[in-house]
Scaffold this active site. Structure first.
Site, PDB file in Angstrom:
ATOM      1  N   ASP A  83      13.026 -31.676 -25.946  1.00  0.00           N
ATOM      2  CA  ASP A  83      14.226 -30.854 -25.783  1.00  0.00           C
ATOM      3  C   ASP A  83      14.717 -30.828 -24.339  1.00  0.00           C
ATOM      4  OD1 ASP A  83      12.106 -29.260 -24.912  1.00  0.00           O
ATOM      5  OD2 ASP A  83      12.433 -27.679 -26.388  1.00  0.00           O
ATOM      6  N   SER A 126      12.146 -20.179 -31.770  1.00  0.00           N
ATOM      7  CA  SER A 126      13.053 -20.289 -32.911  1.00  0.00           C
ATOM      8  C   SER A 126      13.554 -21.724 -33.013  1.00  0.00           C
ATOM      9  CB  SER A 126      14.242 -19.328 -32.776  1.00  0.00           C
ATOM     10  OG  SER A 126      15.083 -19.706 -31.705  1.00  0.00           O
TER      11      SER A 126
END
Length: 495
Positions: A243, A18
């Protein structure tokens, strides 16, 4: 008074399952994070190829920036983009995308590591790049793509966060922390390795110039401002666009005697170091020297992570046996401990499809009983992840000579109390769990510092995290020798 001093920054954080846009409010003594928009990231298979639906992701980013602007009353001080590593989009001469990016779980790199090894032996490749050999790495993807029409027509290659930033600003760049996952960067020089590229026929001219976290990456284009309703100008700042690089900024550690586990679809477990460790012992132990914020090195091992459990849930759902996660974890906590464990780094678990069957098969290959129930399968996954965290932390400590007194577990896994407790038991170290949105927080902190809303280095940024974010501590308990016995009977990659 506090609200008047705070400034608002949007963190675009793209995960493998997501994406989300988070609004950070930052000022002296202030760090608040609010999710303003979340959207799915669903791969799409066309023919035999698994793709990312990158246009749907970009649509989600635009919707999220609109929501962030509304939540900030139009006073958005900046935007930063982070996401997963290794994957890329190709642009033609006019800057148009040449097809949807291929997913790292696609099978096109099957057999490619062996082909690369014939041209550049693994020891030489590691000596040049210091990166863990994984078939998903950009280097192997590019070798697999050689001779394809898309690569032949490409003028520019952009890693996924850089591609989104390019669409937002019209300015192309290659952010360094994510570039270090390509297996084309020398971690000592923090620059491309022309020797590796030349030996494998990879054109480094495809990559735009490197930029570092904190560098300006442009401003939102007029078309983006119109689409999102934001008043301009809105600067875009390069953050730790991998990330995990942003997540490590978001580790609320005090001092340097800590290990971290960034727990999500993948578990990235290791240490933050001032210099890379590029030696044969590190290669054999499957450690990567990925670059971090402020000149640091993320010395870590990649482990399959909660992907194993996510795929089990997806399989059971498809079979008409859906399982609610919280209930499954409660049942798993009561299941027999360490009855069956597998190597969570095994490439056999990389591809999607019927994870429970593959876990059972791996148990049987190792001479262990196959899980019989959903709860036993979940317990096998979580015990195996905790065992992999134990191995990574212990190997990192042994090979680096760095003392470790605490393990910080950040990311989605910090929501999983059973995983946190098992990691504390397995490592025989206290685990500090949280923040769950470490990547978005690290993204916001780097933006805020670049904009002058904060001062200081990583110690000061982490002090703000400790002062503002909810954390939970798990002390080790139980029989550590049981984990040692489980480790001894479980096959593993590396040494």
């Amino acid at each position: 008074m506090r609200a008047a001093r705070a400034r608002c920054f949007a963190a675009v954080d793209l995960g493998a399952s997501s994406g989300r846009v988070m609004l950070g409010r930052v000022g002296p003594g202030v760090l608040e994070l609010t999710e303003v928009h979340r959207f799915p990231n669903r791969p799409v298979r066309t023919g035999s190829t698994l793709h990312w639906d990158v246009l749907a992701l970009y649509r989600g980013v635009l919707d999220g920036l609109r929501a962030a602007g509304a939540a900030a009353d139009g006073q958005l001080a900046g935007v930063g983009v982070d996401g997963w590593g290794v994957d890329y989009g190709l642009l033609d001469r006019a800057g148009a995308l040449l097809g949807n990016p291929v997913h790292y779980r696609d099978g096109r790199t099957e057999g490619v590591p062996q082909k690369v090894a014939a041209l550049l032996p693994p020891a030489e490749l590691y000596a040049a790049t210091g990166l863990q050999q994984l078939p998903i790495n950009t280097l192997y993807q590019l070798v697999a793509a050689q001779g394809s029409p898309q690569l032949a027509a490409a003028q520019t290659l952009l890693l996924i966060p850089d591609l989104v930033a390019y669409w937002l600003t019209g300015r192309a760049g290659t952010e360094l922390t994510n570039a270090s996952t390509t297996q084309l960067i020398d971690p000592r020089t923090r620059a491309w390795s022309p020797v590796v590229a030349a030996r494998l026929g990879i054109d480094l001219a495809l990559f735009p110039p490197l930029r570092s976290p904190g560098d300006p990456a442009g401003v939102l284009r007029p078309e983006v401002l119109a689409e999102t309703g934001l008043p301009g100008p809105v600067p875009v700042t390069a953050v730790g666009s991998h990330d995990t690089a942003s997540a490590v900024v978001g580790v609320p550690a005090e001092g340097d005697d800590f290990a971290y586990v960034s727990s999500g679809t993948w578990s990235l477990a290791g240490l933050e170091l001032p210099e890379p460790i590029v030696d044969e012992a590190g290669r054999r132990a499957q450690f990567a020297n990925e670059l971090g914020v402020d000149g640091t090195v993320r010395w870590l091992r990649s482990i399959m992570g909660l992907w194993l459990l996510q795929e089990c849930l997806r399989t059971w759902q498809a079979e008409g046996r859906p399982q609610e996660l919280d209930a499954l974890l409660r049942a798993a906590a009561d299941a027999p401990a360490l009855r069956s464990v597998v190597d969570a780094s095994d490439p056999a678990f990389l591809a999607p499809d019927d994870m429970p069957r593959r876990i059972a098969a791996a148990c049987l290959r190792a001479g262990q009983p196959a899980p019989r129930t959903q709860a036993e399968t979940a317990r096998c996954v979580l015990d195996s992840l905790a065992l992999a965290h134990r191995r990574a932390v212990e190997d990192a400590r042994r090979l680096s000579g760095r003392a470790v007194s605490t393990v910080h577990l950040v990311g989605g896994g910090a929501h999983n109390p059973l995983l946190c407790r098992l990691t504390a038991d397995a490592t025989a170290l206290p685990v500090v769990a949280g923040p769950t949105e470490a990547a978005a927080l690290g993204n916001v902190l780097v933006q805020a510092r670049a904009a002058g809303a904060l001062d200081g280095g990583l110690p000061e940024l982490r002090a703000l995290l400790r002062a503002t974010q909810p954390l939970r501590r798990y002390e080790p308990s139980g029989d550590e020798s049981a984990w040692a016995r489980a480790e001894a009977r479980t096959p593993r990659r590396g040494s």
